[in-house]
Design a protein around this motif. Structure first.
Motif, PDB file in Angstrom:
ATOM      1  N   ILE A   1      -1.935  -7.659   1.874  1.00 25.34           N
ATOM      2  CA  ILE A   1      -0.593  -8.217   1.690  1.00 25.34           C
ATOM      3  C   ILE A   1       0.269  -7.940   2.918  1.00 25.34           C
ATOM      4  CG2 ILE A   1       1.569  -7.948   0.388  1.00 25.34           C
ATOM      5  CD1 ILE A   1      -0.215  -7.441  -2.095  1.00 25.34           C
ATOM      6  N   ALA A   2       0.214  -6.705   3.413  1.00 27.52           N
ATOM      7  CA  ALA A   2       1.031  -6.320   4.568  1.00 27.52           C
ATOM      8  C   ALA A   2       0.678  -7.149   5.795  1.00 27.52           C
ATOM      9  CB  ALA A   2       0.851  -4.829   4.862  1.00 27.52           C
ATOM     10  N   LEU A   3      -0.609  -7.368   6.026  1.00 25.39           N
ATOM     11  CA  LEU A   3      -1.031  -8.181   7.168  1.00 25.39           C
ATOM     12  C   LEU A   3      -0.514  -9.608   7.029  1.00 25.39           C
ATOM     13  CD1 LEU A   3      -4.729  -6.926   7.501  1.00 25.39           C
ATOM     14  CD2 LEU A   3      -2.905  -6.556   9.178  1.00 25.39           C
ATOM     15  N   ALA A   4      -0.670 -10.186   5.829  1.00 26.11           N
ATOM     16  CA  ALA A   4      -0.240 -11.571   5.595  1.00 26.11           C
ATOM     17  C   ALA A   4       1.263 -11.727   5.740  1.00 26.11           C
ATOM     18  CB  ALA A   4      -0.681 -12.022   4.204  1.00 26.11           C
ATOM     19  N   ARG A  33       3.628  -4.583   7.519  1.00 26.51           N
ATOM     20  CA  ARG A  33       2.963  -3.709   8.480  1.00 26.51           C
ATOM     21  C   ARG A  33       4.004  -3.114   9.421  1.00 26.51           C
ATOM     22  NH1 ARG A  33      -2.128  -1.736   7.781  1.00 26.51           N
ATOM     23  NH2 ARG A  33      -3.136  -1.380   9.776  1.00 26.51           N
ATOM     24  N   VAL A  34       3.992  -1.794   9.560  1.00 31.59           N
ATOM     25  CA  VAL A  34       4.829  -1.086  10.530  1.00 31.59           C
ATOM     26  C   VAL A  34       3.887  -0.239  11.381  1.00 31.59           C
ATOM     27  CG1 VAL A  34       6.692   0.575  10.892  1.00 31.59           C
ATOM     28  CG2 VAL A  34       6.820  -1.035   8.975  1.00 31.59           C
ATOM     29  N   GLY A  35       3.635  -0.693  12.607  1.00 33.11           N
ATOM     30  CA  GLY A  35       2.643  -0.007  13.440  1.00 33.11           C
ATOM     31  C   GLY A  35       1.271  -0.138  12.792  1.00 33.11           C
ATOM     32  N   VAL A  88       3.662  -0.479   4.607  1.00 38.97           N
ATOM     33  CA  VAL A  88       4.744   0.154   3.854  1.00 38.97           C
ATOM     34  C   VAL A  88       5.405  -0.846   2.915  1.00 38.97           C
ATOM     35  CG1 VAL A  88       5.180   1.754   5.758  1.00 38.97           C
ATOM     36  CG2 VAL A  88       6.548  -0.324   5.568  1.00 38.97           C
ATOM     37  N   GLN A  89       6.059  -0.294   1.897  1.00 39.85           N
ATOM     38  CA  GLN A  89       6.758  -1.120   0.935  1.00 39.85           C
ATOM     39  C   GLN A  89       7.910  -1.852   1.617  1.00 39.85           C
ATOM     40  OE1 GLN A  89       6.582   1.065  -2.988  1.00 39.85           O
ATOM     41  NE2 GLN A  89       8.669   0.327  -3.036  1.00 39.85           N
ATOM     42  N   GLN A 101      11.274   0.017   8.128  1.00 37.12           N
ATOM     43  CA  GLN A 101      10.886   1.415   8.264  1.00 37.12           C
ATOM     44  C   GLN A 101      10.357   1.922   6.930  1.00 37.12           C
ATOM     45  OE1 GLN A 101      11.307   3.121  11.414  1.00 37.12           O
ATOM     46  NE2 GLN A 101      11.652   0.969  11.951  1.00 37.12           N
ATOM     47  N   GLU A 102       9.643   3.033   6.963  1.00 34.42           N
ATOM     48  CA  GLU A 102       9.127   3.619   5.727  1.00 34.42           C
ATOM     49  C   GLU A 102      10.263   4.127   4.843  1.00 34.42           C
ATOM     50  OE1 GLU A 102       5.411   5.896   5.514  1.00 34.42           O
ATOM     51  OE2 GLU A 102       5.404   5.800   7.704  1.00 34.42           O
ATOM     52  N   SER A 103      11.304   4.661   5.471  1.00 35.50           N
ATOM     53  CA  SER A 103      12.409   5.219   4.697  1.00 35.50           C
ATOM     54  C   SER A 103      13.504   4.186   4.480  1.00 35.50           C
ATOM     55  CB  SER A 103      12.979   6.461   5.398  1.00 35.50           C
ATOM     56  OG  SER A 103      13.314   6.153   6.754  1.00 35.50           O
TER      57      SER A 103
END
Length: 211
Positions: free
Chosen positions: A35-38, A121-123, A127-128, A201-203
């Motif tokens: 999902i993140a890649l897409a 995708r982050v790096g 992440v959500q 970001q993650e946070s």
């Protein structure tokens, strides 16, 4: 796809557009990577590659593909179209490459009971995605001119960005003394108008002026 191409991909290490998995254990977690890649820039999920990039292969790779195909079909909404390549290392071992597009149907969500959750995708991490990222992804599917009015809250926003270079949703809502939902709507609209850029970001995401 050839074995040499797989080794070249693996040699670059995990990153924004590539994820390694030794095997398809816990497919409900691996679909988050898909999902993140897409939702971000597309890329490749490699099954049968170690975290360090070693192309070790996996026994009965067709079974791994079956497990992942089923998870992608049942857990991702809307349906995601992708390609799968099988590369044999030996008679019993192989590598599967799931080629994930930068999907025109984004955002895609993971169906979890009574809720749905998007990932980006982050790096080299998945992440959500925040609600603001969801909205930006939806608006990016059909690019069009975005009209916005420049009022007090926008003036506060630009002043803050001029002073610190970046701002979060929480900071903007506090400085402009407006409800969070209105601050969110304003930021998303300015991102869609190519005035701002969102940095997931993650946070907590932050926003900067578009370069």
């Amino acid at each position: 796809m050839t074995l040499q191409e797989v080794k070249t991909l693996a040699a670059n290490g995990e990153g924004l557009t590539i994820e390694f998995k030794k095997k398809a254990a816990f497919p409900e977690k691996i679909v988050r990577e898909v999902i993140a890649l897409a939702n971000t820039e597309g890329g490749n999920l490699l099954i049968g590659v170690d975290d360090d990039g070693t192309v070790s292969g996996q026994r009965f790779i067709e079974e791994e593909i079956f497990v992942m195909d089923k998870a992608i079909r049942e857990l991702i909404f809307p349906a995601l179209h992708y390609e799968v390549f099988t590369v044999k290392l030996s008679e019993k071992k192989g590598v599967a490459v799931f080629r994930i597009p930068h999907s025109p149907d984004r955002p895609h969500f993971l169906k979890e009971k009574d809720k749905k959750q998007a990932y980006i995708r982050v790096g080299d991490r998945s992440v959500q995605a925040s609600r603001e990222v969801w909205e930006v992804l939806k608006k990016s599917r059909v690019p069009k001119d975005t009209v916005f009015s420049y009022g007090r809250k926008e003036e506060v926003l630009m002043k803050a960005l001029g002073e610190s270079g970046k701002i979060t949703l929480k900071e903007f809502a506090r400085l402009a003394q407006i409800p969070r939902f209105l601050a969110s709507k304003t930021l998303v609209k300015l991102v869609s108008a190519n005035v701002l850029q969102i940095h997931p970001q993650e946070s907590e995401d932050y926003f900067t002026l578009k370069e």
